[in-house]
Design a protein around this motif. Structure first.
Motif, PDB file in Angstrom:
ATOM      1  N   GLN A 132      -3.211  23.965  36.139  1.00  0.00           N
ATOM      2  CA  GLN A 132      -2.756  25.327  35.833  1.00  0.00           C
ATOM      3  C   GLN A 132      -1.544  25.617  37.080  1.00  0.00           C
ATOM      4  N   SER A 138       1.958  28.838  31.654  1.00  0.00           N
ATOM      5  CA  SER A 138       0.506  28.447  31.494  1.00  0.00           C
ATOM      6  C   SER A 138       0.076  28.495  30.055  1.00  0.00           C
ATOM      7  N   ASP A 142      -2.553  25.627  28.683  1.00  0.00           N
ATOM      8  CA  ASP A 142      -3.572  25.900  27.884  1.00  0.00           C
ATOM      9  C   ASP A 142      -3.625  24.945  26.710  1.00  0.00           C
TER      10      ASP A 142
END
Length: 182
Positions: A132, A138, A142
């Protein structure tokens, strides 16, 4: 420097891993591990008092190997941005290729032993923190993480797993996602 007990435990865990990879989880008996490791069953029981504890420790051992491989790959990546994410992809690819049968055991041991589950969860959280904070978007991180989780789920539980060629294409696409950002 490792103690003699640590060296013996590592021998036992490596032997158990080898047995499972060669012949499946049904081949994992305390007698078989002791014989293949060249130690007495009593010696094995000193370190692992029963098969359940051996499997639990094996789960932790495999996850620790994954984390070590992850760090080694990241350390060798000359491009800083995205290196932890690329290492996560590469380590996952190697793990899914080499340790498919063991991943089932890791899953089972984590369900059966809350300490193992907690230990694995802490290592995984540490990995997720690194990816992260990797300099990538981000949402991209993910998507990569959840895709890898899905590949593990599909393969380890044999739920509509992709053919090898498709899996390789997915890994290639994930790697591209780590390099397309400014």
């Amino acid at each position: 420097m490792q103690s003699k007990a640590d060296i013996k435990r590592q021998l036992i865990l490596e032997t158990a891993k080898t047995l499972v990879l060669a012949d499946g989880f049904n081949s994992l008996t305390l007698d078989a591990v002791a014989k293949k490791a060249g130690i007495s069953k009593g010696g094995l029981l000193y370190h692992f008092p029963n098969k359940e504890k051996l499997i639990a420790w094996l789960g932790e051992y495999i996850f620790q190997e994954f984390e070590n491989n992850f760090s080694k790959i990241a350390d060798s990546d000359p491009i800083q941005t995205g290196r932890w994410t690329r290492a996560f992809i590469e380590a996952s690819k190697a793990d899914l290729t080499e340790n498919a049968e063991l991943n089932v055991g890791v899953l089972a041991s984590s369900i059966l032993d809350s300490e193992v589950s907690e230990s694995i969860s802490e290592v995984y959280k540490s990995i997720l923190t690194k990816i992260q904070d990797d300099g990538l978007d981000s949402t991209t991180v993910d998507l990569i993480r959840l895709t890898l989780d899905g590949l593990y789920y599909s393969q380890t539980l044999n739920v509509a797993p992709l053919e090898k060629q498709r899996v390789n294409e997915v890994f290639d696409q994930l790697m591209k996602m780590t390099k397309c950002e400014g």
